[in-house]
Design an enzyme around this catalytic site. Structure first.
Site, PDB file in Angstrom:
ATOM      1  N   LYS A   1      -2.389  -1.460  -3.751  1.00  0.00           N
ATOM      2  CA  LYS A   1      -3.176  -0.225  -3.675  1.00  0.00           C
ATOM      3  C   LYS A   1      -2.287   1.005  -3.779  1.00  0.00           C
ATOM      4  CE  LYS A   1      -6.346   1.860  -0.476  1.00  0.00           C
ATOM      5  NZ  LYS A   1      -6.877   1.789   0.853  1.00  0.00           N
TER       6      LYS A   1
ATOM      7  N   LYS B   1       1.566   9.833   5.733  1.00  0.00           N
ATOM      8  CA  LYS B   1       1.674   8.447   6.214  1.00  0.00           C
ATOM      9  C   LYS B   1       2.922   7.769   5.658  1.00  0.00           C
ATOM     10  CE  LYS B   1      -3.346   8.033   6.871  1.00  0.00           C
ATOM     11  NZ  LYS B   1      -4.524   7.137   6.812  1.00  0.00           N
TER      12      LYS B   1
ATOM     13  N   ARG C   1     -10.520   9.881   2.632  1.00  0.00           N
ATOM     14  CA  ARG C   1     -10.282  10.488   3.953  1.00  0.00           C
ATOM     15  C   ARG C   1     -11.383  11.473   4.290  1.00  0.00           C
ATOM     16  NH1 ARG C   1      -3.675  11.128   3.327  1.00  0.00           N
ATOM     17  NH2 ARG C   1      -3.319   8.885   3.165  1.00  0.00           N
TER      18      ARG C   1
ATOM     19  N   LYS D   1       0.862  -1.177   0.000  1.00  0.00           N
ATOM     20  CA  LYS D   1       0.000   0.000   0.000  1.00  0.00           C
ATOM     21  C   LYS D   1       0.896   1.224   0.000  1.00  0.00           C
ATOM     22  CE  LYS D   1      -3.543   2.425   2.584  1.00  0.00           C
ATOM     23  NZ  LYS D   1      -4.541   2.349   3.636  1.00  0.00           N
TER      24      LYS D   1
ATOM     25  N   GLU E   1       7.530  -6.869   0.586  1.00  0.00           N
ATOM     26  CA  GLU E   1       6.348  -6.765   1.459  1.00  0.00           C
ATOM     27  C   GLU E   1       5.411  -7.953   1.244  1.00  0.00           C
ATOM     28  OE1 GLU E   1       5.368  -4.900   3.851  1.00  0.00           O
ATOM     29  OE2 GLU E   1       6.337  -2.956   3.745  1.00  0.00           O
TER      30      GLU E   1
ATOM     31  N   TYR F   1     -15.717   1.441  -6.241  1.00  0.00           N
ATOM     32  CA  TYR F   1     -16.937   2.112  -5.784  1.00  0.00           C
ATOM     33  C   TYR F   1     -18.022   2.057  -6.867  1.00  0.00           C
ATOM     34  CZ  TYR F   1     -13.796   3.712  -2.156  1.00  0.00           C
ATOM     35  OH  TYR F   1     -12.885   3.730  -1.125  1.00  0.00           O
TER      36      TYR F   1
ATOM     37  N   SER G   1     -10.448   5.901  -4.119  1.00  0.00           N
ATOM     38  CA  SER G   1     -11.379   7.017  -4.188  1.00  0.00           C
ATOM     39  C   SER G   1     -10.974   8.084  -5.208  1.00  0.00           C
ATOM     40  CB  SER G   1     -11.529   7.638  -2.802  1.00  0.00           C
ATOM     41  OG  SER G   1     -10.265   8.029  -2.292  1.00  0.00           O
TER      42      SER G   1
END
Ligand code: PBG
Length: 341
Positions: free
Chosen positions: A263, A232, A218, A208, A248, A328, A289
């Site tokens: 992602k 982040k 968010r 990610k 990972e 979505y 999003s």
């Protein structure tokens, strides 16, 4: 002799070979299509909120709403009827329930647990995916605990384990850690097993990235203001890297992940492809999003055909090797596919 060589050379290509032949008609293109998109490939992410019969629009994501539990249950029924195999739920909780320790994340009666329980009571045969991360619950909007400006790893993992166990107890089928702390997959597996949830799957957000495409999400869960100018980047991956994603993924598989998630989606199809080629586990991708918002915005301006652009983008995920895609647009696309797109 010389003329024979020439004809062998010609054999290798045009004019005998014409790739347009297979493309000449709809039926022929259907016959030779290498990938197909079906409702089986789609996962619907949903935002839930407190209250009853409540539906508030997410401004940056036209067509997406925060739904109260009763309406979320209805939506999930609709998804099931359209053949969508799983949904992923995210909470938008009251500001006053957020604190520095994310206490609400481990409240067994929290919004997510309530939603899972309600769905399990009235809808069968659809997978419920719950997010494991602290950001919808923290007053600072980070996915982990913060001390002196630092995101604590091991202390956060302990809370994530409690969060996962209460979600599993409420009935969650797949636990999806999106927090990017080190070592959390192994710890979550152990915690779930110790609590008797050996059958609960883990879909790890293994790779990610610290992406700019999460903005509208968010806003939807109400963490934008809390996060402020912070980022982040000390836990989510640097978008300059690709080999690191393979490390990972390898670690998360070794720690017991059943499925892997990459992602964001479309700008990261190269990562999806590399992971798919290297490992032989189910690999999912997330059309996030910001990607949804871009297509919707351009569509609403008449700058592209929204439906066609979503179809093309979702097929691109399949071409890159996705086992399934969070989008979505899942309901609209499943409906469209049913109509024979
Ligand atoms: C939280 C989480 C995020 C998304 C899914 N889970 C946001 C973030 O990491 O800041 C993003 C989804 C999207 O943009 O659609 N851990």
């Amino acid at each position: 002799m010389a003329s024979m060589k020439k004809s062998i050379r010609e054999n290798a290509g045009f004019p005998r070979v014409r790739l347009r032949r297979n493309r000449k008609s709809v039926w022929s293109r259907r016959l030779v299509a290498e990938n197909r998109l079906s409702a089986d490939d789609l996962i619907l992410p949903l935002f839930v909120t407190q209250g009853e019969n409540k539906k508030t629009p997410v401004a940056m994501m036209p067509g997406v709403f925060r739904l109260s539990v009763d309406l979320a249950v209805k939506k999930i029924k609709e998804a099931k009827e359209l053949g969508i195999p799983a949904v992923a739920i995210f909470p938008s909780i009251d500001a006053k329930l957020r604190d520095a320790k994310a206490s609400e994340a481990v409240n067994a009666k929290n919004l997510i647990c309530q939603t899972v329980a309600a769905v399990k009571k009235s809808v069968s045969d659809i997978g419920i995916i719950t997010d494991v991360a602290l950001d919808p619950y923290t007053s600072h909007g980070q996915d982990g605990l913060v001390k002196n400006g630092e995101i604590l790893n091991d202390e956060t993992v302990e809370i994530l384990c409690c969060q996962a166990v209460i979600q599993a107890r409420a009935g969650a089928d797949i636990i999806a850690p999106s927090d990017m702390m080190d070592g959390r997959i192994g710890a979550l597996r152990d915690a779930l097993d110790a609590a008797g949830f050996e059958a609960v799957q883990i879909m790890s957000y293994a790779a990610k990235y610290a992406s700019n495409f999460y903005g509208p999400f968010r806003d939807a869960v109400g963490s934008t203001k809390n996060l402020g100018k912070a980022d982040k980047k000390t836990y989510q991956m640097d978008f300059a890297n690709s080999n690191e994603a393979l490390r990972e993924v390898a670690l998360d598989i070794a720690e017991g992940a059943d499925m892997i998630l990459i992602k964001p989606g479309m700008p990261y199809l190269d990562i999806l492809w590399r992971v798919r080629e290297t490992f032989h586990v189910p690999v999912f991708s997330y059309q996030v999003s910001g990607e949804y918002a871009m297509i919707k915005a351009a569509g609403s301006l008449g700058w592209l055909d929204e439906k066609a652009a979503f179809y093309e983008s979702l097929m691109a995920f399949k071409r890159a090797g996705a086992t399934g895609i969070f989008t979505y647009y899942a309901i609209e696309m499943a409906r469209e596919l049913r109509g024979g797109l």
